[in-house]
Design a protein around this motif. Structure first.
Motif, PDB file in Angstrom:
ATOM      1  N   TYR A 185       1.028  -0.918  -0.095  1.00 23.38           N
ATOM      2  CA  TYR A 185      -0.310  -0.117   0.122  1.00 23.38           C
ATOM      3  C   TYR A 185       0.861   1.514   0.359  1.00 23.38           C
ATOM      4  N   ASN A 186       2.119   1.039   0.690  1.00 24.68           N
ATOM      5  CA  ASN A 186       2.713   2.833   0.100  1.00 24.68           C
ATOM      6  C   ASN A 186       4.546   1.816   0.129  1.00 24.68           C
ATOM      7  N   LEU A 187       4.782   2.778  -1.361  1.00 24.50           N
ATOM      8  CA  LEU A 187       6.249   2.394  -1.581  1.00 24.50           C
ATOM      9  C   LEU A 187       7.054   3.569  -2.362  1.00 24.50           C
ATOM     10  N   GLY A 188       7.637   3.937  -1.462  1.00 25.24           N
ATOM     11  CA  GLY A 188       8.926   4.713  -2.024  1.00 25.24           C
ATOM     12  C   GLY A 188      10.127   4.759  -1.687  1.00 25.24           C
ATOM     13  N   TYR A 189      10.874   5.791  -2.783  1.00 27.57           N
ATOM     14  CA  TYR A 189      12.212   5.723  -2.724  1.00 27.57           C
ATOM     15  C   TYR A 189      13.074   6.977  -2.842  1.00 27.57           C
ATOM     16  N   VAL A 190      13.840   6.762  -2.767  1.00 26.24           N
ATOM     17  CA  VAL A 190      15.365   7.894  -3.009  1.00 26.24           C
ATOM     18  C   VAL A 190      16.457   7.125  -3.325  1.00 26.24           C
TER      19      VAL A 190
END
Length: 219
Positions: free
Chosen positions: A19-24
């Motif tokens: 439900y949540n995908l994040g990246y830098v």
């Protein structure tokens, strides 16, 4: 050399719906300069209230809602297919040499599961485990182990379970290692994808700076 530091949040360890995908996106060669931040709420999962009600971190919903209203936050609510398409685009655009995550095998498994669930091809490669790098470096450092023993056993302000395993040895969770690096012993991991990616980036940068430089990344 550009890399991605990535995190996924799922319903649970057994229900791998993301439900949540994040990246830098980071340029390692330029002192870990941040090139781009991405943070996606996956609407098919997040908007499925009966499913989200079973999520381990369901209590984060109000924080996500506040982030969606905050123009300074990069959080977007989009479909998984859109989110994965942007990730693939960034992977190619920035000529990514490796994807890093804490316990990367889990995040890779999550992405593969959701690609299969949403019936799209999985194409990402070159995952690297920040936790394994931590085991090889910080976890063997006597200073880290002294820190864990002191703050885990003596300093009553600290939650013992945060720093020490049941057998009395130092934990190597992202939260406990990050606390050591930034000397913020009250810090609590957000368990939100972009926030956790930033924590893991701090750990990765510390490992490279103190235990062997860029070559430590093996990309």
């Amino acid at each position: 050399m550009n890399i991605i530091v990535l995190d996924t949040e799922t319903i649970s360890l057994n229900k791998l719906y993301c439900y949540n995908l994040g990246y830098v996106i980071v340029d390692v060669s330029s002192g870990f300069k941040i090139l781009k931040k991405r943070d996606f709420l996956i609407k098919e999962i997040y908007d499925n209230k009966p499913l989200m009600d079973t999520a381990y971190y369901e209590n984060k919903r109000t924080i996500y809602e506040d982030y969606l209203l905050d123009s300074k936050q990069p959080l977007e609510k989009i479909s998984f297919i859109e989110a994965y398409s942007i990730l693939k685009h960034d992977y190619l655009k920035y000529n990514i040499k490796g994807i890093f995550a804490y316990n990367s095998s889990f995040d890779e498994k999550v992405l593969k599961f959701n690609c299969n669930y949403f019936e799209i091809p999985y194409v990402l490669k070159s995952f690297h485990d920040i936790m394994e790098l931590t085991i090889q470096t910080i976890a063997t450092d006597h200073l880290y182990n002294l820190y864990a023993q002191y703050y885990g056993n003596i300093n009553q302000r600290i939650n013992h379970n945060k720093l020490l395993r049941k057998d009395g040895k130092a934990k190597i969770t992202a939260e406990s290692v990050y606390c050591y690096i930034v000397r913020d012993y009250d810090f609590k991991e957000a368990h939100m994808a972009l926030n956790d990616s930033e924590i893991e980036l701090t750990i990765l940068k510390y490992i490279c700076n103190f235990y062997g430089g860029i070559a430590k990344l093996h990309v």
